[in-house]
Design a protein around this motif. Sequence first.
Motif, mmCIF file in Angstrom:
data_model
loop_
_atom_site.group_PDB
_atom_site.id
_atom_site.type_symbol
_atom_site.label_atom_id
_atom_site.label_comp_id
_atom_site.label_asym_id
_atom_site.label_seq_id
_atom_site.Cartn_x
_atom_site.Cartn_y
_atom_site.Cartn_z
ATOM 1 N N PRO A 102 40.045 47.914 48.871
ATOM 2 C CA PRO A 102 39.558 47.813 50.254
ATOM 3 C C PRO A 102 39.875 49.086 51.027
ATOM 4 O O PRO A 102 40.969 49.647 50.896
ATOM 5 C CB PRO A 102 40.319 46.604 50.805
ATOM 6 N N GLU A 103 38.909 49.534 51.838
ATOM 7 C CA GLU A 103 39.077 50.814 52.518
ATOM 8 C C GLU A 103 40.252 50.814 53.500
ATOM 9 O O GLU A 103 40.825 51.875 53.789
ATOM 10 C CB GLU A 103 37.784 51.206 53.235
ATOM 11 N N ASN A 104 40.654 49.651 53.991
ATOM 12 C CA ASN A 104 41.768 49.592 54.944
ATOM 13 C C ASN A 104 43.100 49.219 54.284
ATOM 14 O O ASN A 104 44.077 48.919 54.977
ATOM 15 C CB ASN A 104 41.452 48.605 56.069
ATOM 16 N N SER A 105 43.144 49.229 52.938
ATOM 17 C CA SER A 105 44.382 48.884 52.236
ATOM 18 C C SER A 105 45.308 50.097 52.172
ATOM 19 O O SER A 105 44.908 51.229 52.441
ATOM 20 C CB SER A 105 44.080 48.399 50.819
ATOM 21 N N ASP A 106 46.559 49.835 51.774
ATOM 22 C CA ASP A 106 47.549 50.910 51.650
ATOM 23 C C ASP A 106 47.562 51.540 50.267
ATOM 24 O O ASP A 106 48.312 52.491 50.030
ATOM 25 C CB ASP A 106 48.954 50.362 51.966
ATOM 26 N N PHE A 107 46.768 51.032 49.346
ATOM 27 C CA PHE A 107 46.777 51.552 47.981
ATOM 28 C C PHE A 107 46.205 52.971 47.955
ATOM 29 O O PHE A 107 45.125 53.230 48.493
ATOM 30 C CB PHE A 107 45.942 50.660 47.058
ATOM 31 N N GLN A 108 46.928 53.884 47.306
ATOM 32 C CA GLN A 108 46.491 55.275 47.218
ATOM 33 C C GLN A 108 46.323 55.761 45.781
ATOM 34 O O GLN A 108 45.685 56.768 45.545
ATOM 35 C CB GLN A 108 47.502 56.194 47.937
ATOM 36 N N ARG A 109 46.914 55.058 44.821
ATOM 37 C CA ARG A 109 46.825 55.455 43.412
ATOM 38 C C ARG A 109 46.990 54.219 42.540
ATOM 39 O O ARG A 109 47.392 53.158 43.029
ATOM 40 C CB ARG A 109 47.869 56.514 43.078
ATOM 41 N N ALA A 110 46.693 54.373 41.271
ATOM 42 C CA ALA A 110 46.736 53.233 40.357
ATOM 43 C C ALA A 110 48.125 52.599 40.316
ATOM 44 O O ALA A 110 48.256 51.370 40.231
ATOM 45 C CB ALA A 110 46.315 53.688 38.959
ATOM 46 N N LEU A 113 49.222 49.559 42.403
ATOM 47 C CA LEU A 113 48.672 48.234 42.117
ATOM 48 C C LEU A 113 49.558 47.419 41.173
ATOM 49 O O LEU A 113 49.148 46.355 40.700
ATOM 50 C CB LEU A 113 47.274 48.372 41.509
ATOM 51 N N ALA A 114 50.741 47.886 40.885
ATOM 52 C CA ALA A 114 51.651 47.158 39.992
ATOM 53 C C ALA A 114 51.839 45.722 40.484
ATOM 54 O O ALA A 114 52.124 45.484 41.663
ATOM 55 C CB ALA A 114 52.991 47.877 39.920
ATOM 56 N N GLY A 115 51.650 44.768 39.572
ATOM 57 C CA GLY A 115 51.812 43.361 39.912
ATOM 58 C C GLY A 115 50.617 42.750 40.618
ATOM 59 O O GLY A 115 50.659 41.564 40.989
ATOM 60 N N ARG A 116 49.553 43.496 40.785
ATOM 61 C CA ARG A 116 48.377 43.019 41.513
ATOM 62 C C ARG A 116 47.264 42.557 40.566
ATOM 63 O O ARG A 116 47.357 42.699 39.345
ATOM 64 C CB ARG A 116 47.844 44.134 42.407
ATOM 65 N N ILE A 117 46.191 42.004 41.148
ATOM 66 C CA ILE A 117 45.042 41.507 40.390
ATOM 67 C C ILE A 117 43.903 42.521 40.464
ATOM 68 O O ILE A 117 43.543 42.980 41.558
ATOM 69 C CB ILE A 117 44.565 40.149 40.936
ATOM 70 N N VAL A 118 43.350 42.850 39.300
ATOM 71 C CA VAL A 118 42.201 43.753 39.211
ATOM 72 C C VAL A 118 41.059 42.990 38.553
ATOM 73 O O VAL A 118 41.210 42.466 37.440
ATOM 74 C CB VAL A 118 42.534 45.014 38.390
ATOM 75 N N ALA A 119 39.922 42.913 39.226
ATOM 76 C CA ALA A 119 38.749 42.212 38.694
ATOM 77 C C ALA A 119 37.764 43.226 38.115
ATOM 78 O O ALA A 119 37.529 44.284 38.707
ATOM 79 C CB ALA A 119 38.070 41.402 39.791
ATOM 80 N N THR A 120 37.193 42.892 36.957
ATOM 81 C CA THR A 120 36.248 43.803 36.317
ATOM 82 C C THR A 120 35.494 43.086 35.204
ATOM 83 O O THR A 120 35.945 42.052 34.699
ATOM 84 C CB THR A 120 36.962 45.027 35.723
ATOM 85 N N GLU A 121 34.364 43.641 34.829
ATOM 86 C CA GLU A 121 33.663 43.169 33.641
ATOM 87 C C GLU A 121 34.159 43.920 32.409
ATOM 88 O O GLU A 121 33.988 43.471 31.278
ATOM 89 C CB GLU A 121 32.151 43.386 33.812
ATOM 90 N N LEU A 122 34.800 45.060 32.618
ATOM 91 C CA LEU A 122 35.276 45.917 31.531
ATOM 92 C C LEU A 122 36.758 45.612 31.282
ATOM 93 O O LEU A 122 37.630 46.453 31.514
ATOM 94 C CB LEU A 122 35.057 47.385 31.927
ATOM 95 N N VAL A 123 37.040 44.416 30.795
ATOM 96 C CA VAL A 123 38.407 43.899 30.764
ATOM 97 C C VAL A 123 39.303 44.661 29.795
ATOM 98 O O VAL A 123 40.388 45.131 30.170
ATOM 99 C CB VAL A 123 38.399 42.394 30.421
#
Length: 289
Positions: A102-110, A113-123
Amino acid sequence: MKLRLGIPKGSLQEATLSLFSRAGLRVYTSARSYFAATDDPEIECMLIRAQEMARYVEHGALDAGLTGLDWVLESGLEVVPVTDLIYSKQSMGKVKWVLAVPENSDFQRAEDLAGRIVATELVSFTKNYFASRNVPVRVEFSWGATEVKPPLLADAIVEVTETGSSLRANHLRILETVLESNTQLVANKTVWADPDRRRKIENLAVMLSGAMAAQGRVGLMLNVRKPDLAAVLSLLPALKNPTVAPLADGDWVAVNTIIEEQTAWALIPKLKQANAQGIVEYPLNKVVM
């Protein structure tokens, strides 16, 4: 001998059928059938989702097929990469799988995202990507509409994009590119070892690559007097060097070359000013290097 060829069904289908047509092989499809005939009695086609193509080629249900490098890597299966065909649904370039948040999130690098959920078709590829960075994430398969999942259903996504417009429309920003991908012609290993069927696949690759090389290019023919030849040649870009051939009138030569179509508008008037005559611009179907 019949060559069983897989055509990607879905987003790549129309671009692929157009490429085959430009290569000189028409594929006749029907909305009611997954099978398709061609002008070549030795080639029969089947419409298969690109995501599944490597599986059926590797298992031998298909001799060869067109699919994305991304889905070959995702499958982890062994197929023979015959040639790259760099086109996509909207353009003649590669596509990118990107990590977006999300553009307003604090995430700046991979790593954020530790401990977070990543959604994708390329699992599988995404899991390996984060594992290579030692970032523990939960990767969930997305059945579609992946862009709408953050932030409610996922913290980030890995999604394919050509222009990034869909990501921006859903208020997402790209952190980094995970993979660049393009369409490939791939073959079954056993089929590739058969000289006759391998030759058939190689011939197909030549024609498809030739049709792609001709995209956006035109041929140019002109006549020029020998004293003006150097000035004319200095204006001409070429794949290698322009072909210069003598004419019946010994004072004149014919020049033949290939140029980018978008340059013709500015180039032809300059050639005329350099005393070129009989200038003919003509379309190209295939350019075989």
